[in-house]
Design a protein around this motif. Structure first.
Motif, mmCIF file in Angstrom:
data_model
loop_
_atom_site.group_PDB
_atom_site.id
_atom_site.type_symbol
_atom_site.label_atom_id
_atom_site.label_comp_id
_atom_site.label_asym_id
_atom_site.label_seq_id
_atom_site.Cartn_x
_atom_site.Cartn_y
_atom_site.Cartn_z
ATOM 1 N N ALA A 78 48.111 -0.535 -9.128
ATOM 2 C CA ALA A 78 47.179 -0.790 -8.022
ATOM 3 C C ALA A 78 47.589 0.020 -6.797
ATOM 4 O O ALA A 78 48.742 -0.018 -6.360
ATOM 5 N N ARG A 79 46.641 0.744 -6.232
ATOM 6 C CA ARG A 79 46.924 1.585 -5.077
ATOM 7 C C ARG A 79 46.260 1.073 -3.797
ATOM 8 O O ARG A 79 46.466 1.629 -2.723
ATOM 9 N N THR A 80 45.446 0.032 -3.922
ATOM 10 C CA THR A 80 44.814 -0.593 -2.758
ATOM 11 C C THR A 80 44.841 -2.095 -2.950
ATOM 12 O O THR A 80 45.089 -2.597 -4.065
ATOM 13 N N VAL A 81 44.570 -2.818 -1.866
ATOM 14 C CA VAL A 81 44.505 -4.282 -1.973
ATOM 15 C C VAL A 81 43.373 -4.698 -2.907
ATOM 16 O O VAL A 81 43.520 -5.618 -3.721
ATOM 17 N N GLY A 82 42.247 -3.986 -2.821
ATOM 18 C CA GLY A 82 41.129 -4.302 -3.700
ATOM 19 C C GLY A 82 41.489 -4.158 -5.166
ATOM 20 O O GLY A 82 41.142 -5.015 -5.998
ATOM 21 N N GLU A 83 42.219 -3.100 -5.506
ATOM 22 C CA GLU A 83 42.644 -2.904 -6.892
ATOM 23 C C GLU A 83 43.642 -3.967 -7.317
ATOM 24 O O GLU A 83 43.607 -4.448 -8.459
ATOM 25 N N LEU A 84 44.537 -4.355 -6.392
ATOM 26 C CA LEU A 84 45.501 -5.408 -6.706
ATOM 27 C C LEU A 84 44.796 -6.731 -7.000
ATOM 28 O O LEU A 84 45.128 -7.421 -7.978
ATOM 29 N N LEU A 85 43.821 -7.089 -6.181
ATOM 30 C CA LEU A 85 43.123 -8.359 -6.384
ATOM 31 C C LEU A 85 42.325 -8.349 -7.682
ATOM 32 O O LEU A 85 42.254 -9.363 -8.393
ATOM 33 N N ALA A 86 41.726 -7.206 -7.999
ATOM 34 C CA ALA A 86 40.988 -7.105 -9.261
ATOM 35 C C ALA A 86 41.929 -7.273 -10.443
ATOM 36 O O ALA A 86 41.601 -7.964 -11.430
ATOM 37 N N LEU A 87 43.097 -6.670 -10.374
ATOM 38 C CA LEU A 87 44.090 -6.798 -11.439
ATOM 39 C C LEU A 87 44.591 -8.235 -11.559
ATOM 40 O O LEU A 87 44.763 -8.769 -12.663
ATOM 41 N N ALA A 88 44.820 -8.881 -10.381
ATOM 42 C CA ALA A 88 45.300 -10.260 -10.381
ATOM 43 C C ALA A 88 44.276 -11.215 -10.987
ATOM 44 O O ALA A 88 44.627 -12.167 -11.684
ATOM 45 N N LYS A 89 42.998 -10.961 -10.751
ATOM 46 C CA LYS A 89 41.945 -11.811 -11.318
ATOM 47 C C LYS A 89 41.790 -11.583 -12.821
ATOM 48 O O LYS A 89 41.438 -12.506 -13.564
ATOM 49 N N ALA A 90 42.079 -10.360 -13.260
ATOM 50 C CA ALA A 90 42.007 -10.072 -14.699
ATOM 51 C C ALA A 90 43.214 -10.635 -15.449
ATOM 52 O O ALA A 90 43.132 -10.887 -16.660
ATOM 53 N N LYS A 91 44.338 -10.812 -14.710
ATOM 54 C CA LYS A 91 45.569 -11.323 -15.337
ATOM 55 C C LYS A 91 46.102 -12.508 -14.524
ATOM 56 O O LYS A 91 47.165 -12.422 -13.903
ATOM 57 N N PRO A 92 45.380 -13.621 -14.497
ATOM 58 C CA PRO A 92 45.815 -14.751 -13.663
ATOM 59 C C PRO A 92 47.187 -15.275 -14.082
ATOM 60 O O PRO A 92 47.455 -15.466 -15.268
ATOM 61 N N GLY A 93 48.049 -15.455 -13.080
ATOM 62 C CA GLY A 93 49.376 -15.998 -13.331
ATOM 63 C C GLY A 93 50.361 -15.028 -13.943
ATOM 64 O O GLY A 93 51.480 -15.416 -14.286
ATOM 65 N N GLN A 94 49.997 -13.756 -14.070
ATOM 66 C CA GLN A 94 50.868 -12.799 -14.748
ATOM 67 C C GLN A 94 51.498 -11.774 -13.811
ATOM 68 O O GLN A 94 52.363 -10.998 -14.233
ATOM 69 N N LEU A 95 51.072 -11.750 -12.549
ATOM 70 C CA LEU A 95 51.638 -10.790 -11.601
ATOM 71 C C LEU A 95 52.593 -11.499 -10.645
ATOM 72 O O LEU A 95 52.177 -12.337 -9.850
ATOM 73 N N PRO A 96 53.875 -11.181 -10.703
ATOM 74 C CA PRO A 96 54.834 -11.833 -9.805
ATOM 75 C C PRO A 96 55.008 -11.074 -8.500
ATOM 76 O O PRO A 96 54.800 -9.862 -8.433
ATOM 77 N N TYR A 97 55.379 -11.811 -7.465
ATOM 78 C CA TYR A 97 55.771 -11.167 -6.203
ATOM 79 C C TYR A 97 57.073 -11.793 -5.723
ATOM 80 O O TYR A 97 57.309 -12.989 -5.905
ATOM 81 N N ALA A 98 57.931 -10.981 -5.140
ATOM 82 C CA ALA A 98 59.244 -11.425 -4.672
ATOM 83 C C ALA A 98 59.173 -11.864 -3.221
ATOM 84 O O ALA A 98 58.302 -11.420 -2.460
#
Length: 344
Positions: free
Chosen positions: A153-173
């Motif tokens: 993901a290179r933008t916030v929009g791309e990050l949110l789209a990825l997060a919605k496609a993979k719920p619960g699978q993207l971690p943040y520290a």
């Protein structure tokens, strides 16, 4: 103050008044002499500025810049930064609340410790208002949503789209449970309708190291603690958390540009323990005012991404810090409650 001058008293009354004045002067000298002897000029030895976070974080960076200038202006043996991390900042904060009330122990702290922890911990171990006296508000620091350069993901929009496609699978520290960079992620989850998974660390440095190494894809971190890695291309900044773009990273959008209404910044302020003599508190407040009006310190802080409070002609004083603390105690209590975050 104005004085009304009267005609001289009659000659017969003058000897009695001179005698009375001499008696009062003798009494005053006898009474005040011990007090003056017990109150050497402040400061007469080094001042300890406690930073309740680990070395390398925003508060540590700012504290070391401010301590050097403040020590020069106070004419003391210096101001020494002492890191006392632990329990999200509670350990160092508690130590200052219980320190001698002589002005030789100060607290350089951030809003996450002073304004968020009281809502997060069942027993925070200090009263953020009653146990301290404000010296100066220094400024605000936006956090940055950072990703490893190899993250897709290179933008916030791309990050949110990825997060919605993979719920619960993207971690943040984050720097730990209940820290601002933890709650910024929870706020993003709530406002954007995604499910990023929180992974707490013991401080921002180890969290950032794992994102740098690719063990985790992203984190929220303050601008001063991450600026060098952003400029070196070791981390990619997707967005800043403040209401406006940072002058240091003008090309990086705010989160609010993608998620309307999103905003969260970190403020930094200097406190003394409650009970410090007023003349000592006033000297510290005056010293900080002069420090924050000095161009060399302002330039160094702004280069680190600190958005200074006040103006180049007038520093933000203790009243601004007291007001901001009261406002944030209410604001973050609501966010903590809605997020369900808690630390035993």
């Amino acid at each position: 103050m104005s004085f009304a001058f009267k005609a001289p008293p009659n000659r017969s009354a003058l000897p009695r008044r001179l005698a009375l004045g001499a008696g009062l002067s003798l009494w005053a000298s006898l009474t005040l002499a011990p007090a003056l002897a017990q109150s050497p000029s402040y400061p007469s030895r080094p001042i300890v500025m406690v930073v309740p976070q680990a070395a390398g974080g925003t508060n540590d960076i700012v504290g070391r810049l401010v301590s050097q200038k403040l020590g020069e202006l106070l004419g003391s043996a210096g101001v020494v930064v002492e890191n006392r991390p632990g329990a999200g900042g509670n350990i160092g904060t508690q130590s200052v609340a219980k320190a001698p009330k002589d002005g030789y122990t100060l607290l350089m702290t951030i809003s996450s410790s002073q304004a968020i922890n009281p809502a997060l911990y069942k027993n925070v171990g200090f009263d953020p208002v009653k146990d301290f006296r404000p010296i100066s508000l220094i400024g605000a620091v936006p956090n940055v949503l950072l990703v490893n350069p190899n993250f897709q993901a290179r933008t916030v929009g791309e990050l949110l789209a990825l997060a919605k496609a993979k719920p619960g699978q993207l971690p943040y520290a984050s720097a730990g449970n209940g820290t601002l960079n933890h709650l910024l992620g929870e706020m993003l989850n709530s406002m954007a309708g995604v499910d990023l998974q929180h992974v707490p660390y013991k401080g921002v440095a180890p969290a950032m190291n794992d994102v740098l190494g690719g063990q985790l894809p992203m984190l929220f971190a303050s601008l001063p603690s991450s600026l060098a890695n952003i400029r070196a291309g070791k981390l990619r900044a997707l967005a800043v958390s403040g209401p406006t773009r940072s002058p240091v990273l003008p090309e990086v959008p705010t989160l609010g540009e993608t998620v309307p209404g999103y905003s969260g910044t970190l403020w930094i302020g200097l406190f003394a323990p409650a009970g410090v003599p007023q003349e000592v508190l006033t000297r510290l407040q005056d010293g900080m005012s002069r420090a924050l009006l000095s161009k060399d310190l302002r330039d160094k802080l702004e280069q680190q991404g600190v958005e200074l409070a006040g103006t180049p002609d007038k520093a933000a004083g203790p009243e601004a810090l007291a007001t901001l603390l009261q406002d944030d105690l209410g604001k973050w209590a609501q966010i903590v409650k809605s997020s369900g975050a808690s630390v035993d």
